[in-house]
Design a protein around this motif. Structure first.
Motif, short mmCIF file in Angstrom:
data_model
loop_
_atom_site.label_atom_id
_atom_site.label_comp_id
_atom_site.label_asym_id
_atom_site.label_seq_id
_atom_site.Cartn_x
_atom_site.Cartn_y
_atom_site.Cartn_z
N THR A 244 4.10 -7.96 3.38
CA THR A 244 2.96 -8.37 4.21
C THR A 244 1.73 -8.73 3.35
OG1 THR A 244 2.34 -6.03 4.47
CG2 THR A 244 3.67 -7.03 6.21
N TYR A 259 2.56 -6.39 12.44
CA TYR A 259 3.12 -5.62 11.33
C TYR A 259 3.26 -4.15 11.70
CZ TYR A 259 2.71 -2.73 7.13
OH TYR A 259 2.86 -1.74 6.20
N LEU A 327 7.62 -11.47 12.51
CA LEU A 327 6.18 -11.21 12.66
C LEU A 327 5.51 -12.30 13.49
CD1 LEU A 327 5.53 -10.06 9.00
CD2 LEU A 327 5.18 -8.64 11.03
#
Length: 495
Positions: A244, A259, A327
């Motif tokens: 991320t 996330y 995501l």
């Protein structure tokens, strides 16, 4: 536990796109190595194949079928290009006739083929009224190219699960089959894009699917317990957390929330199993029986395996695309769900109006005399570039109306429609509605002059909870005249 270092197959270090080509080639070579004890039955037409074709947005079933086919070819022929096809005319599609003339086609072509004559077709779908002869494309390839050969344990293990998912559904949200559907939203291969961009996206998606399968095949072949939580969980969580920080989407609104949701889901994951209803069900010629079958093609397992099997660079190339697809899906789902809550609220009245996801039409039927909830009808004319609107509709109806709704989603990009039922709508009523639509506007699987609707059924002959008027790949279907008011009128007559 066996030393995870023993999983290493190679370390790939090339730069993209060469890296993805190497992943695909290595995957085909490894499957061929597993097939060494088997007797191959290669059709003579296979030696003339210069292109592999499948439908736009292929499923895991097609990816594995194409990988197995390539693995059976001579080594010098395995690096075949891949094209995702859009069929715009059932009987006369010049572009399809040209591209399929030297191709092996997977997952379509068995019902409507645009007037083409491919060299080989592996398509489990059948015209209206004909019985299915195979449960999936991968089952067709296995039967035709391997016959009665006893499959290596690891390969059978993978083939059985993919065949089961395609034939009966039930894949867990973390299953590779579902992550690949999200990957298509991230890397579209629509002909509206530039030819090079389309080709690149096809190559990347194929390599991601094949590389993920390769890593799990490697572990299964070595009898490595990749499902052990002590192995996969810390590695998957650590990998996602690190990724991320470099994801190209990390600055977008809603990324952090997506996330955190994904991390929460991973932390709570337990290996799922298939909910089999029929002990006599057979797949790939073998009875499934009553034994519990666990799902193993889970992305968190692959997250732990990929860097060990192929090296950090290739592992990141594969998993980065899968994490990003998931995501981005979560972010878009949240946007769509929030829009429905703002536009309609928890107790909506009849509504027609614009929104951030497209024009929304809502119809509320009168309450029945016995106090039972009357179904809602929601239609959305979805704006281009969006995804997850159907999932958001399902969640909205489940939250506010006990899953009792019919939803009608029009995709402006493909000019297709999907009509879905919530689980609160009785199956008997749904089947009656589907029969009415087929009588009214016809089946798109009708040979010659296709009608409007494609009915999805599983290997048991059970209808899915949705029906399609065309889709991204099949754009030849007659356009439906169904709308929210037509649905309301029909449903009022039934209640």
């Amino acid at each position: 536990m066996t030393d995870p270092k023993n999983l290493q197959l190679t370390t790939l270090t090339e730069d993209e796109p060469e890296l993805f080509g190497s992943i695909s080639n290595l995957s085909a070579d490894y499957v061929r190595e597993l097939l060494t004890p088997c007797s191959l039955i290669l059709p003579k037409e296979a030696r003339d194949v210069e292109l592999i074709c499948t439908h736009l947005r292929p499923h895991l079933d097609e990816y594995l079928a194409m990988l197995l086919f390539r693995a059976c070819l001579p080594k010098e022929q395995r690096n075949l290009p891949l094209k995702e096809t859009v069929l715009t005319d059932a009987q006369d599609d010049p572009a399809v006739r040209e591209s399929w003339s030297n191709a092996a086609v997977f997952g379509l072509g068995g019902v409507q083929n645009g007037g083409s004559k491919p060299l080989l077709v592996f398509d489990e779908h059948t015209p209206t009224g004909q019985k299915h002869v195979a449960s999936s494309a991968v089952a067709l390839v296995t039967r035709r190219l391997l016959g009665t050969s006893q499959l290596p344990k690891a390969l059978f293990f993978i083939l059985r699960e993919v065949d089961l998912v395609d034939a009966l559904g039930g894949a867990h949200p973390k299953h590779l089959a579902n992550y690949l559907l999200r990957l298509h939203d991230l890397l579209p291969a629509d002909p509206q894009l530039s030819p090079q961009q389309t080709t690149d996206h096809c190559l990347i998606k194929r390599a991601v699917a094949e590389g993920a399968l390769l890593c799990l095949l490697r572990a299964a072949n070595l009898d490595f317990p990749f499902w052990d939580e002590a192995f996969w969980r810390p590695r998957a969580l650590s990998q996602l957390e690190a990724y991320t920080q470099i994801s190209p989407f990390r600055q977008e609104e809603g990324f952090d929330t997506a996330y955190q949701q994904l991390m929460k889901n991973l932390a709570a994951l337990r290996q799922p199993h298939f909910a089999l209803k029929d002990a006599n069900q057979t797949l790939l010629g073998f009875p499934l029986g009553k034994k519990r079958l666990f799902q193993s093609l889970l992305v968190p397992f692959m997250a732990a395996l990929c860097p060990l099997v192929l090296g950090e660079k290739a592992g990141l190339a594969i998993m980065g695309r899968l994490w990003d697809g998931r995501l981005v899906t979560q972010m878009r789902y949240t946007i769509a769900f929030d829009c429905l809550e703002r536009s309609l609220g928890p107790d909506p009245e009849n509504f027609d109006g614009p929104s951030t996801i497209g024009h929304i039409t809502f119809r509320r039927l009168k309450q029945s005399n016995d106090g039972q909830l009357a179904p809602w009808i929601i239609a959305v004319d979805q704006k281009p570039g969006l995804s997850c609107v159907r999932q958001a509709l399902s969640s909205y109806v489940r939250k506010y109306h006990e899953d009792q709704a019919l939803t009608l989603l029009h995709n402006q990009e493909s000019d297709s429609v999907v009509l879905s039922r919530g689980n609160g709508i009785p199956k008997a009523l749904w089947n009656k509605l589907v029969d009415w639509l087929l009588d009214w506007e016809g089946s798109s699987d009708q040979e010659g002059h296709p009608g409007a609707w494609h009915v999805v059924t599983n290997a048991r002959g059970e209808r899915a909870d949705f029906i399609l008027n065309g889709n991204a790949a099949h754009r030849y279907a007659k356009k439906t005249e169904l709308n929210a008011d037509t649905l309301s009128h029909w449903l009022t007559l039934q209640l």
